[in-house]
Design a protein around this motif. Sequence first.
Motif, short mmCIF file in Angstrom:
data_model
loop_
_atom_site.label_atom_id
_atom_site.label_comp_id
_atom_site.label_asym_id
_atom_site.label_seq_id
_atom_site.Cartn_x
_atom_site.Cartn_y
_atom_site.Cartn_z
N ASP A 160 -105.77 -14.12 -73.42
CA ASP A 160 -105.99 -12.82 -72.78
C ASP A 160 -105.93 -11.69 -73.80
O ASP A 160 -106.48 -10.61 -73.59
CB ASP A 160 -104.93 -12.56 -71.71
N MET A 161 -105.23 -11.89 -74.91
CA MET A 161 -105.04 -10.83 -75.90
C MET A 161 -105.73 -11.12 -77.23
O MET A 161 -106.04 -10.23 -77.99
CB MET A 161 -103.54 -10.64 -76.16
N GLY A 162 -105.97 -12.39 -77.56
CA GLY A 162 -106.46 -12.75 -78.87
C GLY A 162 -107.97 -12.86 -78.96
O GLY A 162 -108.70 -12.78 -77.98
N SER A 163 -108.44 -13.07 -80.20
CA SER A 163 -109.86 -13.29 -80.44
C SER A 163 -110.32 -14.56 -79.73
O SER A 163 -109.59 -15.54 -79.65
CB SER A 163 -110.11 -13.41 -81.94
N LEU A 164 -111.56 -14.55 -79.27
CA LEU A 164 -112.12 -15.71 -78.60
C LEU A 164 -112.84 -16.62 -79.59
O LEU A 164 -113.17 -17.76 -79.27
CB LEU A 164 -113.08 -15.27 -77.50
N LEU A 165 -113.11 -16.11 -80.79
CA LEU A 165 -113.73 -16.89 -81.86
C LEU A 165 -112.94 -16.67 -83.14
O LEU A 165 -112.71 -15.54 -83.55
CB LEU A 165 -115.18 -16.46 -82.07
N LEU A 166 -112.49 -17.76 -83.76
CA LEU A 166 -111.74 -17.70 -85.01
C LEU A 166 -112.44 -18.58 -86.04
O LEU A 166 -112.83 -19.71 -85.74
CB LEU A 166 -110.29 -18.18 -84.81
N ILE A 167 -112.60 -18.06 -87.25
CA ILE A 167 -113.35 -18.76 -88.29
C ILE A 167 -112.53 -18.77 -89.59
O ILE A 167 -111.90 -17.77 -89.94
CB ILE A 167 -114.71 -18.07 -88.55
N GLY B 281 -114.48 -23.85 -90.74
CA GLY B 281 -113.77 -24.28 -89.55
C GLY B 281 -113.75 -23.20 -88.49
O GLY B 281 -113.58 -22.02 -88.81
N LEU B 282 -113.95 -23.59 -87.25
CA LEU B 282 -113.98 -22.63 -86.15
C LEU B 282 -113.08 -23.10 -85.02
O LEU B 282 -112.90 -24.29 -84.80
CB LEU B 282 -115.39 -22.46 -85.59
N ARG B 283 -112.52 -22.13 -84.32
CA ARG B 283 -111.89 -22.37 -83.02
C ARG B 283 -112.50 -21.36 -82.05
O ARG B 283 -112.56 -20.18 -82.35
CB ARG B 283 -110.38 -22.16 -83.08
#
Length: 205
Positions: A135-142, A155-157
Amino acid sequence: MEIMKLEIISRQTIKPSSPTPDSKKIYKLSLLDLLTANRIYVPIIFFYQNKEGDNSVDVAQISSVLKKSLSETPTHYYPLAARMKDGVTVECNDEGAYFSEARVDFHLEGFLKHPEARDDLDLLVPGEIQSNSSDMGSLLLIQITVFSCGGIAIGLRSVRKVADAHSISAFLNDWTTMAPKSGEEISAKLTTFFQPGDSLSMPEA
């Protein structure tokens, strides 16, 4: 396999180069998406060999091009730069994607061929989810990780509730297409790193 040491060089948020249109500021999740838990971040890793065999890789140059192309790509995938608003909608507020850079003191070829490499795969995807709740964090992390030989792992999440396998596949294809167009500073060496369909898979044990 000896313990692989990873050093995080930088962390930042990459925002879209163009704002999301007002008509698309709110993205409503589908019924299938609503059945997915909020905190599921799906990891993906791609490996790119340094075909020139030169270990003097200009990490700053590579990072600059990838970040620039990344900022241009989410304009077509605006929910990836958004934040969860509540349980049923995503607020496309252009807050951006989490982006980190790292180095490892290991050769990519040796890593890929070693059966125990799976134990270290978590090092190659962003490990710090920015919030205990999506709800608070990034929806895409690289995370871009450079090996000592000049090879690269990307690498991605991504939050499964927002981006399924098809969406992420389309995003990655567009990002790899966008990278060579991101400016004159890109070199031929970088092009060998970042080609659509040039990824390597982990070998079977």
